[in-house]
Design a protein around this motif. Structure first.
Motif, PDB file in Angstrom:
ATOM      1  N   THR A  88       0.853  -1.179   0.000  1.00  0.00           N
ATOM      2  CA  THR A  88       0.000   0.000   0.000  1.00  0.00           C
ATOM      3  C   THR A  88       0.889   1.229   0.000  1.00  0.00           C
ATOM      4  OG1 THR A  88      -1.649  -1.197   1.280  1.00  0.00           O
ATOM      5  CG2 THR A  88      -1.853   1.190   1.248  1.00  0.00           C
ATOM      6  N   ILE A  89       0.555   2.178  -0.841  1.00  0.00           N
ATOM      7  CA  ILE A  89       1.320   3.422  -0.900  1.00  0.00           C
ATOM      8  C   ILE A  89       0.377   4.565  -0.556  1.00  0.00           C
ATOM      9  CG2 ILE A  89       2.507   5.002  -2.470  1.00  0.00           C
ATOM     10  CD1 ILE A  89       3.323   2.099  -3.814  1.00  0.00           C
ATOM     11  N   HIS A  90       0.760   5.288   0.482  1.00  0.00           N
ATOM     12  CA  HIS A  90      -0.119   6.337   0.995  1.00  0.00           C
ATOM     13  C   HIS A  90       0.201   7.676   0.377  1.00  0.00           C
ATOM     14  CE1 HIS A  90       0.122   3.184   4.157  1.00  0.00           C
ATOM     15  NE2 HIS A  90      -1.195   3.342   4.111  1.00  0.00           N
ATOM     16  N   GLN A  91      -0.788   8.545   0.402  1.00  0.00           N
ATOM     17  CA  GLN A  91      -0.616   9.904  -0.109  1.00  0.00           C
ATOM     18  C   GLN A  91       0.539  10.606   0.597  1.00  0.00           C
ATOM     19  OE1 GLN A  91      -3.991  12.111  -0.976  1.00  0.00           O
ATOM     20  NE2 GLN A  91      -2.630  13.698  -1.701  1.00  0.00           N
ATOM     21  N   GLY A  92       1.418  11.208  -0.184  1.00  0.00           N
ATOM     22  CA  GLY A  92       2.529  11.979   0.367  1.00  0.00           C
ATOM     23  C   GLY A  92       3.727  11.146   0.787  1.00  0.00           C
ATOM     24  N   GLU A  93       3.639   9.843   0.575  1.00  0.00           N
ATOM     25  CA  GLU A  93       4.714   8.956   1.009  1.00  0.00           C
ATOM     26  C   GLU A  93       5.794   8.837  -0.073  1.00  0.00           C
ATOM     27  OE1 GLU A  93       4.644   4.743   3.466  1.00  0.00           O
ATOM     28  OE2 GLU A  93       3.338   4.946   1.745  1.00  0.00           O
ATOM     29  N   VAL A  94       7.045   8.722   0.374  1.00  0.00           N
ATOM     30  CA  VAL A  94       8.142   8.418  -0.543  1.00  0.00           C
ATOM     31  C   VAL A  94       8.584   6.981  -0.258  1.00  0.00           C
ATOM     32  CG1 VAL A  94      10.468   8.997  -1.278  1.00  0.00           C
ATOM     33  CG2 VAL A  94       8.875  10.824  -0.629  1.00  0.00           C
ATOM     34  N   VAL A  95       8.286   6.103  -1.202  1.00  0.00           N
ATOM     35  CA  VAL A  95       8.606   4.688  -1.033  1.00  0.00           C
ATOM     36  C   VAL A  95       9.779   4.356  -1.953  1.00  0.00           C
ATOM     37  CG1 VAL A  95       7.764   2.327  -1.291  1.00  0.00           C
ATOM     38  CG2 VAL A  95       6.230   4.116  -0.425  1.00  0.00           C
ATOM     39  N   VAL A  96      10.846   3.856  -1.374  1.00  0.00           N
ATOM     40  CA  VAL A  96      12.027   3.508  -2.149  1.00  0.00           C
ATOM     41  C   VAL A  96      12.085   1.995  -2.299  1.00  0.00           C
ATOM     42  CG1 VAL A  96      14.541   3.582  -2.215  1.00  0.00           C
ATOM     43  CG2 VAL A  96      13.277   5.556  -1.350  1.00  0.00           C
ATOM     44  N   VAL A  97      12.307   1.544  -3.538  1.00  0.00           N
ATOM     45  CA  VAL A  97      12.374   0.113  -3.819  1.00  0.00           C
ATOM     46  C   VAL A  97      13.809  -0.238  -4.184  1.00  0.00           C
ATOM     47  CG1 VAL A  97      11.451  -1.777  -5.211  1.00  0.00           C
ATOM     48  CG2 VAL A  97      10.004   0.229  -4.720  1.00  0.00           C
ATOM     49  N   MET A 146      26.520  14.173 -12.133  1.00  0.00           N
ATOM     50  CA  MET A 146      25.178  14.692 -12.430  1.00  0.00           C
ATOM     51  C   MET A 146      24.087  14.070 -11.570  1.00  0.00           C
ATOM     52  SD  MET A 146      25.567  14.757 -16.474  1.00  0.00           S
ATOM     53  CE  MET A 146      26.862  15.782 -17.177  1.00  0.00           C
ATOM     54  N   VAL A 147      24.468  13.102 -10.779  1.00  0.00           N
ATOM     55  CA  VAL A 147      23.469  12.410  -9.955  1.00  0.00           C
ATOM     56  C   VAL A 147      22.844  13.379  -8.952  1.00  0.00           C
ATOM     57  CG1 VAL A 147      23.193  10.635  -8.177  1.00  0.00           C
ATOM     58  CG2 VAL A 147      24.486  10.127 -10.263  1.00  0.00           C
ATOM     59  N   GLY A 148      23.690  14.202  -8.339  1.00  0.00           N
ATOM     60  CA  GLY A 148      23.223  15.093  -7.276  1.00  0.00           C
ATOM     61  C   GLY A 148      22.150  16.061  -7.725  1.00  0.00           C
ATOM     62  N   GLU A 149      22.295  16.624  -8.916  1.00  0.00           N
ATOM     63  CA  GLU A 149      21.330  17.632  -9.372  1.00  0.00           C
ATOM     64  C   GLU A 149      19.936  17.015  -9.576  1.00  0.00           C
ATOM     65  OE1 GLU A 149      22.131  18.134 -14.137  1.00  0.00           O
ATOM     66  OE2 GLU A 149      23.877  18.357 -12.833  1.00  0.00           O
ATOM     67  N   VAL A 150      19.914  15.750  -9.992  1.00  0.00           N
ATOM     68  CA  VAL A 150      18.619  15.076 -10.188  1.00  0.00           C
ATOM     69  C   VAL A 150      18.022  14.685  -8.829  1.00  0.00           C
ATOM     70  CG1 VAL A 150      17.499  13.019 -11.149  1.00  0.00           C
ATOM     71  CG2 VAL A 150      19.159  14.312 -12.524  1.00  0.00           C
ATOM     72  N   LEU A 151      18.864  14.167  -7.942  1.00  0.00           N
ATOM     73  CA  LEU A 151      18.364  13.810  -6.610  1.00  0.00           C
ATOM     74  C   LEU A 151      17.852  15.046  -5.877  1.00  0.00           C
ATOM     75  CD1 LEU A 151      20.982  11.158  -5.407  1.00  0.00           C
ATOM     76  CD2 LEU A 151      18.735  10.771  -6.450  1.00  0.00           C
ATOM     77  N   ASP A 152      18.514  16.203  -6.106  1.00  0.00           N
ATOM     78  CA  ASP A 152      18.054  17.432  -5.445  1.00  0.00           C
ATOM     79  C   ASP A 152      16.643  17.810  -5.898  1.00  0.00           C
ATOM     80  OD1 ASP A 152      20.288  17.711  -3.921  1.00  0.00           O
ATOM     81  OD2 ASP A 152      21.277  19.168  -5.240  1.00  0.00           O
ATOM     82  N   VAL A 153      16.377  17.650  -7.193  1.00  0.00           N
ATOM     83  CA  VAL A 153      15.024  17.941  -7.689  1.00  0.00           C
ATOM     84  C   VAL A 153      14.016  16.995  -7.027  1.00  0.00           C
ATOM     85  CG1 VAL A 153      13.529  17.835  -9.725  1.00  0.00           C
ATOM     86  CG2 VAL A 153      15.773  18.942  -9.886  1.00  0.00           C
ATOM     87  N   MET A 154      14.412  15.733  -6.904  1.00  0.00           N
ATOM     88  CA  MET A 154      13.504  14.752  -6.293  1.00  0.00           C
ATOM     89  C   MET A 154      13.292  15.036  -4.811  1.00  0.00           C
ATOM     90  SD  MET A 154      15.010  11.485  -8.325  1.00  0.00           S
ATOM     91  CE  MET A 154      14.030  10.262  -7.456  1.00  0.00           C
ATOM     92  N   LYS A 155      14.356  15.480  -4.146  1.00  0.00           N
ATOM     93  CA  LYS A 155      14.212  15.860  -2.735  1.00  0.00           C
ATOM     94  C   LYS A 155      13.228  17.010  -2.591  1.00  0.00           C
ATOM     95  CE  LYS A 155      18.850  14.552  -1.421  1.00  0.00           C
ATOM     96  NZ  LYS A 155      20.216  15.032  -1.158  1.00  0.00           N
ATOM     97  N   GLY A 156      13.314  17.978  -3.512  1.00  0.00           N
ATOM     98  CA  GLY A 156      12.391  19.110  -3.486  1.00  0.00           C
ATOM     99  C   GLY A 156      10.946  18.649  -3.627  1.00  0.00           C
ATOM    100  N   LEU A 157      10.718  17.681  -4.512  1.00  0.00           N
ATOM    101  CA  LEU A 157       9.356  17.145  -4.689  1.00  0.00           C
ATOM    102  C   LEU A 157       8.885  16.473  -3.408  1.00  0.00           C
ATOM    103  CD1 LEU A 157       9.579  15.519  -8.232  1.00  0.00           C
ATOM    104  CD2 LEU A 157       8.469  17.659  -7.584  1.00  0.00           C
ATOM    105  N   ALA A 158       9.782  15.733  -2.788  1.00  0.00           N
ATOM    106  CA  ALA A 158       9.429  15.040  -1.537  1.00  0.00           C
ATOM    107  C   ALA A 158       9.030  16.056  -0.474  1.00  0.00           C
ATOM    108  CB  ALA A 158      10.600  14.182  -1.056  1.00  0.00           C
ATOM    109  N   ARG A 159       9.814  17.124  -0.385  1.00  0.00           N
ATOM    110  CA  ARG A 159       9.505  18.160   0.621  1.00  0.00           C
ATOM    111  C   ARG A 159       8.141  18.778   0.376  1.00  0.00           C
ATOM    112  NH1 ARG A 159      14.957  19.624   0.475  1.00  0.00           N
ATOM    113  NH2 ARG A 159      14.561  21.083  -1.225  1.00  0.00           N
ATOM    114  N   ARG A 160       7.761  18.881  -0.906  1.00  0.00           N
ATOM    115  CA  ARG A 160       6.456  19.479  -1.219  1.00  0.00           C
ATOM    116  C   ARG A 160       5.325  18.461  -1.133  1.00  0.00           C
ATOM    117  NH1 ARG A 160       8.231  21.639  -6.660  1.00  0.00           N
ATOM    118  NH2 ARG A 160       6.048  21.261  -7.132  1.00  0.00           N
ATOM    119  N   GLY A 161       5.646  17.264  -0.673  1.00  0.00           N
ATOM    120  CA  GLY A 161       4.574  16.301  -0.392  1.00  0.00           C
ATOM    121  C   GLY A 161       4.156  15.426  -1.553  1.00  0.00           C
TER     122      GLY A 161
END
Ligand code: ADP
Ligand code: MG
Length: 240
Positions: free
Chosen positions: A23-32, A171-186
């Motif tokens: 089950t994946i809940h709203q706002g959750e970051v699930v890493v596989v 270049m990994v960091g710049e992409v992960l930073d964008v993803m971190k920003g999305l996570a912070r915004r829920g």
């Protein structure tokens, strides 16, 4: 937001997913995480029906993810996907890549789709690239554009399949930073990755897959510090 029950997928006689429940809940970051060939990509691709499950049930926002084409389109609009190899349209510039789906599927006007695109380009730090073609961009830039393109459809969840695996290390960091920003915004995200530092920092929950099953799940910190299953322990000893 997503509920998966007894999901199975076979290619011919080869059963690749052997009963996935999650089950994946709203706002959750699930890493596989999990070894190559364990079924991670197949699992993500079944969620939005890029692959047809052999059996089992997938509910998305309370409705079954069924094969009816009309509903598939609306599901795929609400479930974005970002791939390892970006999959940008090579013959279109960045602006065209970002505005195509909103114009065709959401029926936005050219002006409002471009306004939306500019905002997203700002968010991923690539406002100056709107006229560029994909082949003139670095891997990290392509992936940030691919994320922006996915966001342009205003998805409720984004599925990421090894979004940094094809990138040069710098270049990994710049992409992960964008993803971190999305996570912070829920943003709700399901992320297949080998970036263990990112998984620990950003993941609300970690799923460890092996042999077509979820072998272990829990808080990333707990699993990294004290894996409960021998196979998790063995995998982590190789990647950490
Ligand atoms: P992962 O993403 O964890 O590396 P995959 O989901 O890509 O694993 O693959 C799981 C297994 O399914 C592998 O053994 C792979 O060879 C097989 N597989 C994946 N896609 C197909 C396909 N289209 N046809 C046949 N076998 C496939
Ligand atoms: Mg894969």
């Amino acid at each position: 937001m997503i509920k998966v029950r007894e999901l199975r997928k076979s290619y011919g006689k080869h059963e690749v997913l052997k009963g996935i429940d999650c089950t994946i809940h709203q706002g959750e970051v699930v890493v596989v995480i999990g070894p190559s060939g364990s079924g991670k990509s197949t699992f993500l691709r079944c969620l939005n029906r890029l692959e047809e499950p052999s059996s089992g049930e997938i509910m998305f926002e309370g409705r079954p993810v069924v094969e009816k084409q009309s509903e598939l389109n609306s599901i795929r609009q609400k479930m974005g996907m970002v791939f390892q190899h970006f999959n940008l349209f090579p013959h279109m510039n960045v602006m065209e890549n970002l505005t195509l789906a909103p114009r065709k599927l959401k029926k936005l006007s050219r002006a409002s789709s471009e306004e939306l695109a500019i905002g997203l380009l700002k968010a991923v730090g690539l406002e100056d690239k709107k006229h560029a073609y994909p082949n003139s961009l670095s891997g990290g830039q392509k992936q940030r554009i691919a994320i922006a393109r996915s966001l342009a459809m205003e998805p409720d969840v984004i599925l990421f399949d090894e979004p940094t695996s094809a990138l040069d290390p710098e270049m990994v960091g710049e992409v992960l930073d964008v993803m971190k920003g999305l996570a912070r915004r829920g943003m709700t995200m399901v992320i297949v990755t080998h970036e263990m530092g990112f998984a620990r920092e950003v993941g609300d929950r970690l799923l460890f897959m092996d042999g077509g099953k979820i072998v272990e799940e829990g808080k990333p910190r707990d699993i990294f510090e004290k894996p409960g299953h021998p196979r998790t322990k063995e995998f982590l000893s190789k990647v950490l």
